[in-house]
Design a protein around this motif. Sequence first.
Motif, PDB file in Angstrom:
ATOM      1  N   PHE A 250     -22.754   8.380  12.983  1.00 34.97           N
ATOM      2  CA  PHE A 250     -24.088   8.971  13.029  1.00 34.97           C
ATOM      3  C   PHE A 250     -24.199   9.889  14.245  1.00 34.97           C
ATOM      4  O   PHE A 250     -23.827   9.524  15.357  1.00 34.97           O
ATOM      5  CB  PHE A 250     -25.136   7.868  13.117  1.00 34.97           C
ATOM      6  CG  PHE A 250     -26.546   8.372  13.166  1.00 34.97           C
ATOM      7  CD1 PHE A 250     -27.094   9.028  12.075  1.00 34.97           C
ATOM      8  CD2 PHE A 250     -27.320   8.182  14.296  1.00 34.97           C
ATOM      9  CE1 PHE A 250     -28.407   9.492  12.108  1.00 34.97           C
ATOM     10  CE2 PHE A 250     -28.625   8.635  14.344  1.00 34.97           C
ATOM     11  CZ  PHE A 250     -29.169   9.290  13.245  1.00 34.97           C
ATOM     12  N   ALA A 251     -24.672  11.116  14.011  1.00 35.32           N
ATOM     13  CA  ALA A 251     -24.790  12.163  15.031  1.00 35.32           C
ATOM     14  C   ALA A 251     -23.436  12.696  15.497  1.00 35.32           C
ATOM     15  O   ALA A 251     -23.360  13.429  16.481  1.00 35.32           O
ATOM     16  CB  ALA A 251     -25.619  11.707  16.225  1.00 35.32           C
ATOM     17  N   GLY A 252     -22.369  12.340  14.781  1.00 31.17           N
ATOM     18  CA  GLY A 252     -21.065  12.913  15.087  1.00 31.17           C
ATOM     19  C   GLY A 252     -20.923  14.296  14.470  1.00 31.17           C
ATOM     20  O   GLY A 252     -21.470  14.571  13.404  1.00 31.17           O
ATOM     21  N   SER A 253     -20.185  15.166  15.136  1.00 35.00           N
ATOM     22  CA  SER A 253     -20.067  16.559  14.704  1.00 35.00           C
ATOM     23  C   SER A 253     -18.636  17.049  14.846  1.00 35.00           C
ATOM     24  O   SER A 253     -17.917  16.648  15.773  1.00 35.00           O
ATOM     25  CB  SER A 253     -20.989  17.446  15.553  1.00 35.00           C
ATOM     26  OG  SER A 253     -20.796  18.817  15.281  1.00 35.00           O
ATOM     27  N   THR A 254     -18.221  17.905  13.935  1.00 35.63           N
ATOM     28  CA  THR A 254     -16.982  18.653  14.151  1.00 35.63           C
ATOM     29  C   THR A 254     -17.269  19.760  15.157  1.00 35.63           C
ATOM     30  O   THR A 254     -18.426  20.127  15.385  1.00 35.63           O
ATOM     31  CB  THR A 254     -16.473  19.293  12.850  1.00 35.63           C
ATOM     32  OG1 THR A 254     -17.392  20.319  12.430  1.00 35.63           O
ATOM     33  CG2 THR A 254     -16.318  18.257  11.749  1.00 35.63           C
ATOM     34  N   ALA A 255     -16.221  20.288  15.761  1.00 40.44           N
ATOM     35  CA  ALA A 255     -16.366  21.517  16.532  1.00 40.44           C
ATOM     36  C   ALA A 255     -16.523  22.677  15.556  1.00 40.44           C
ATOM     37  O   ALA A 255     -16.275  22.531  14.355  1.00 40.44           O
ATOM     38  CB  ALA A 255     -15.145  21.724  17.418  1.00 40.44           C
ATOM     39  N   TYR A 256     -16.952  23.831  16.057  1.00 43.05           N
ATOM     40  CA  TYR A 256     -17.007  24.996  15.185  1.00 43.05           C
ATOM     41  C   TYR A 256     -15.606  25.340  14.684  1.00 43.05           C
ATOM     42  O   TYR A 256     -14.634  25.304  15.439  1.00 43.05           O
ATOM     43  CB  TYR A 256     -17.567  26.205  15.932  1.00 43.05           C
ATOM     44  CG  TYR A 256     -19.075  26.244  15.975  1.00 43.05           C
ATOM     45  CD1 TYR A 256     -19.815  26.529  14.825  1.00 43.05           C
ATOM     46  CD2 TYR A 256     -19.765  26.025  17.164  1.00 43.05           C
ATOM     47  CE1 TYR A 256     -21.200  26.573  14.866  1.00 43.05           C
ATOM     48  CE2 TYR A 256     -21.145  26.074  17.215  1.00 43.05           C
ATOM     49  CZ  TYR A 256     -21.861  26.344  16.052  1.00 43.05           C
ATOM     50  OH  TYR A 256     -23.226  26.393  16.086  1.00 43.05           O
ATOM     51  N   LEU A 257     -15.532  25.670  13.417  1.00 49.01           N
ATOM     52  CA  LEU A 257     -14.288  26.070  12.785  1.00 49.01           C
ATOM     53  C   LEU A 257     -14.456  27.467  12.212  1.00 49.01           C
ATOM     54  O   LEU A 257     -15.510  27.789  11.641  1.00 49.01           O
ATOM     55  CB  LEU A 257     -13.928  25.095  11.663  1.00 49.01           C
ATOM     56  CG  LEU A 257     -13.795  23.628  12.077  1.00 49.01           C
ATOM     57  CD1 LEU A 257     -13.756  22.725  10.857  1.00 49.01           C
ATOM     58  CD2 LEU A 257     -12.542  23.430  12.920  1.00 49.01           C
ATOM     59  N   ALA A 258     -13.452  28.309  12.365  1.00 45.91           N
ATOM     60  CA  ALA A 258     -13.498  29.672  11.829  1.00 45.91           C
ATOM     61  C   ALA A 258     -12.884  29.696  10.440  1.00 45.91           C
ATOM     62  O   ALA A 258     -11.830  29.105  10.205  1.00 45.91           O
ATOM     63  CB  ALA A 258     -12.751  30.627  12.760  1.00 45.91           C
ATOM     64  N   GLN A 259     -13.551  30.380   9.529  1.00 46.17           N
ATOM     65  CA  GLN A 259     -13.101  30.445   8.139  1.00 46.17           C
ATOM     66  C   GLN A 259     -13.511  31.786   7.557  1.00 46.17           C
ATOM     67  O   GLN A 259     -14.516  32.368   7.968  1.00 46.17           O
ATOM     68  CB  GLN A 259     -13.754  29.315   7.337  1.00 46.17           C
ATOM     69  CG  GLN A 259     -13.130  29.020   6.000  1.00 46.17           C
ATOM     70  CD  GLN A 259     -11.803  28.284   6.110  1.00 46.17           C
ATOM     71  OE1 GLN A 259     -11.546  27.606   7.098  1.00 46.17           O
ATOM     72  NE2 GLN A 259     -10.960  28.408   5.104  1.00 46.17           N
ATOM     73  N   ASN A 260     -12.725  32.293   6.604  1.00 39.70           N
ATOM     74  CA  ASN A 260     -13.120  33.524   5.933  1.00 39.70           C
ATOM     75  C   ASN A 260     -14.452  33.328   5.214  1.00 39.70           C
ATOM     76  O   ASN A 260     -14.699  32.283   4.617  1.00 39.70           O
ATOM     77  CB  ASN A 260     -12.054  33.948   4.914  1.00 39.70           C
ATOM     78  CG  ASN A 260     -10.792  34.461   5.573  1.00 39.70           C
ATOM     79  OD1 ASN A 260     -10.839  35.068   6.640  1.00 39.70           O
ATOM     80  ND2 ASN A 260      -9.650  34.206   4.961  1.00 39.70           N
ATOM     81  N   ALA A 261     -15.294  34.333   5.284  1.00 36.14           N
ATOM     82  CA  ALA A 261     -16.585  34.263   4.605  1.00 36.14           C
ATOM     83  C   ALA A 261     -16.376  34.196   3.097  1.00 36.14           C
ATOM     84  O   ALA A 261     -15.719  35.049   2.513  1.00 36.14           O
ATOM     85  CB  ALA A 261     -17.431  35.476   4.970  1.00 36.14           C
ATOM     86  N   ALA A 262     -16.915  33.147   2.467  1.00 39.06           N
ATOM     87  CA  ALA A 262     -16.747  32.930   1.027  1.00 39.06           C
ATOM     88  C   ALA A 262     -17.489  31.650   0.666  1.00 39.06           C
ATOM     89  O   ALA A 262     -18.131  31.021   1.511  1.00 39.06           O
ATOM     90  CB  ALA A 262     -15.268  32.811   0.660  1.00 39.06           C
ATOM     91  N   SER A 263     -17.396  31.249  -0.591  1.00 42.44           N
ATOM     92  CA  SER A 263     -17.953  29.980  -1.039  1.00 42.44           C
ATOM     93  C   SER A 263     -16.857  28.919  -1.057  1.00 42.44           C
ATOM     94  O   SER A 263     -15.714  29.206  -1.429  1.00 42.44           O
ATOM     95  CB  SER A 263     -18.563  30.124  -2.435  1.00 42.44           C
ATOM     96  OG  SER A 263     -19.705  30.951  -2.390  1.00 42.44           O
ATOM     97  N   TYR A 264     -17.222  27.696  -0.670  1.00 51.07           N
ATOM     98  CA  TYR A 264     -16.253  26.610  -0.566  1.00 51.07           C
ATOM     99  C   TYR A 264     -16.876  25.312  -1.089  1.00 51.07           C
ATOM    100  O   TYR A 264     -18.105  25.166  -1.129  1.00 51.07           O
ATOM    101  CB  TYR A 264     -15.830  26.388   0.892  1.00 51.07           C
ATOM    102  CG  TYR A 264     -15.081  27.540   1.499  1.00 51.07           C
ATOM    103  CD1 TYR A 264     -13.696  27.602   1.452  1.00 51.07           C
ATOM    104  CD2 TYR A 264     -15.769  28.563   2.143  1.00 51.07           C
ATOM    105  CE1 TYR A 264     -13.004  28.651   2.025  1.00 51.07           C
ATOM    106  CE2 TYR A 264     -15.092  29.625   2.722  1.00 51.07           C
ATOM    107  CZ  TYR A 264     -13.700  29.670   2.655  1.00 51.07           C
ATOM    108  OH  TYR A 264     -13.030  30.726   3.222  1.00 51.07           O
ATOM    109  N   SER A 265     -16.006  24.374  -1.411  1.00 47.30           N
ATOM    110  CA  SER A 265     -16.436  23.029  -1.771  1.00 47.30           C
ATOM    111  C   SER A 265     -16.405  22.156  -0.517  1.00 47.30           C
ATOM    112  O   SER A 265     -15.379  22.056   0.158  1.00 47.30           O
ATOM    113  CB  SER A 265     -15.498  22.449  -2.837  1.00 47.30           C
ATOM    114  OG  SER A 265     -15.769  21.077  -3.037  1.00 47.30           O
TER     115      SER A 265
END
Length: 233
Positions: A67-82
Amino acid sequence: MMMFTLKKFKCYSFFALSVLIGLTACKKQETVDSTLSNFRVINAAPTLGTYNVYLNGSVLNSAALPFAGSTAYLAQNAASYSLKFTYENTAESLLTKTITLSSSTYQSFYLINKPGNLDILAVTDDLAVPSTDKAYVRLINLSPDAPAFDLAKTSATTSITTNKTFKTASGFIAVDPGTFTLDLKETSTGILKAISESTTFLAGYHYDVIAGGLVNPANDTERTLSVQVLQIK
């Protein structure tokens, strides 16, 4: 002539390295590649469960998110993802949804609601730093059964932000840096509902203040209302 060339090469190399270090030290809001999106995922589901997160089948977290745990920011190509969530020790999907990552933006995706009714709330993050001698605070109400909330420094006479209902967030608001607690108050009555732990807010940094958990938990597997402060990284 060889010595001169070598010295010149070393000079150029030092200059290039300095430029590279300068670029990598830039703050997150300075998105250079306009084709990329930067995103993070936060567990705000009001239970004791811990979750793994998958993007198009690839796990994003190194350890299950509490609870309240977060990933760091991740860079990804702009698109739709599952985007898929599972419990820590199972592969079965608890929630799978399509998300859209927008170019040149920072986005946060919050897992919300109870199991059986899990959902994702997407919020765009404006990480600008208009003043480098201020910290920046955002209140987001992620308590499914809560009323609207106000947020204030403990014992302050004025609020940082007001009237945030479930699934709404304020913008980032400048506050003086320092170490203090935050009061979460019911908008309609002014009654104090929860207090954050003492947190050091640093100048130039952004913070999520999450009103999470449940006002009326049904059992001991559900979390009671609390205020969680996350430094955004």
